[in-house]
Design an enzyme around this catalytic site. Structure first.
Site, mmCIF file in Angstrom:
data_model
loop_
_atom_site.group_PDB
_atom_site.id
_atom_site.type_symbol
_atom_site.label_atom_id
_atom_site.label_comp_id
_atom_site.label_asym_id
_atom_site.label_seq_id
_atom_site.Cartn_x
_atom_site.Cartn_y
_atom_site.Cartn_z
ATOM 1 N N ASP A 123 -0.154 -36.087 7.678
ATOM 2 C CA ASP A 123 -0.316 -36.532 9.056
ATOM 3 C C ASP A 123 1.110 -36.850 9.551
ATOM 4 O O ASP A 123 2.027 -37.000 8.740
ATOM 5 C CB ASP A 123 -1.202 -37.791 9.063
ATOM 6 N N ASP A 150 2.040 -39.015 12.897
ATOM 7 C CA ASP A 150 2.195 -40.343 13.511
ATOM 8 C C ASP A 150 1.783 -41.434 12.531
ATOM 9 O O ASP A 150 0.622 -41.504 12.136
ATOM 10 C CB ASP A 150 1.317 -40.446 14.769
#
Ligand code: BG6
Ligand code: MG
Length: 219
Positions: free
Chosen positions: A8, A10
């Site tokens: 991922d 963020d």
């Protein structure tokens, strides 16, 4: 060895989760809705449009804005967010991440990105990390946010790997759920994540020896 490691963005690669929060807080404030960091946790991994719907619902204003007005609010949030991205530099990578990406290169383990953010390519560029990723799933082609596994499956497909032979890394509950839904092994970063196969308190603990031991133990 895992066939690939899928990240991922963020909150895992860099702390943009906080910048998303600041931009949404301002937009919410402008329409009389108060949001805090605890509520913001429920927006992590959720697309821009769906995040706005959750904020409106949270403020008791679901259905109060036309689709056009919603599009304008989302656009306003993105402008604030993109402006705040100017503060990102090569030093904004979270502790240990650049080292891990370099080690994965040395170990010849393919690396993918599964972010539903349309700003992901620009962020990787600002961090000077674009070349560390073999494939980045295109958020614009995704129809369902996390916790749906669509973006992780797209990253695996782009890398040509079997999800069941990969590790996914996430800081959000919706992301852990997405990883688990496609049969990957899940690594959670932070507190209070349910269902992560391995939970680490912060990115500095995310090293190749740690991931390698986890893979050998859990596979
Ligand atoms: C996710 C973030 O990575 O991307 C969410 O966790 C965000 O908070 C989503 O809403 C969409 O990002 P963007 O940059 O396309 O608005
Ligand atoms: Mg995240």
């Amino acid at each position: 060895k895992p066939q690939a490691i899928i990240f991922d963005l963020d909150g895992v690669i860099t702390d943009t989760a906080h910048l998303h929060f600041l931009a949404w807080r301002q937009v919410a404030d402008e329409i009389g809705i108060v949001i805090d960091e605890v509520f913001n946790d429920s927006l992590k991994g959720i697309s821009r449009g769906e995040s706005l719907q959750r904020i409106l619902h949270h403020g008791g204003k679901a259905g109060a804005f036309s689709p056009e007005a919603c599009a304008q609010l989302a656009e306003r949030k993105n402008r604030l967010y993109v402006h705040s991205l100017r503060q990102l530099t090569v030093n904004s990578v979270l502790p240990g991440i650049r080292e891990l990406l370099m080690t994965l290169r040395e170990e010849r383990i393919p690396v993918g990105l599964a972010s539903v953010s349309r700003n992901a390519p620009a962020i990787l560029q600002a961090l000077n990390l674009s070349s560390c990723f073999d494939f980045c799933a295109d958020a614009a082609l995704i129809t369902r946010s996390k916790p749906d596994p669509e973006i992780f499956l797209a990253a695996c497909a782009g890398l040509g790997v079997d999800p069941q032979q990969c590790i996914g890394i996430e800081d959000a509950q919706a992301g852990i759920d997405a990883i688990n839904a496609c049969g990957m092994l899940s690594v959670g970063i932070g507190k209070g994540l349910n269902g992560a196969d391995l939970l680490l308190p912060a990115t500095e603990f995310l090293t190749w020896p740690c991931l390698s031991a986890f893979w050998q133990h859990d596979k």
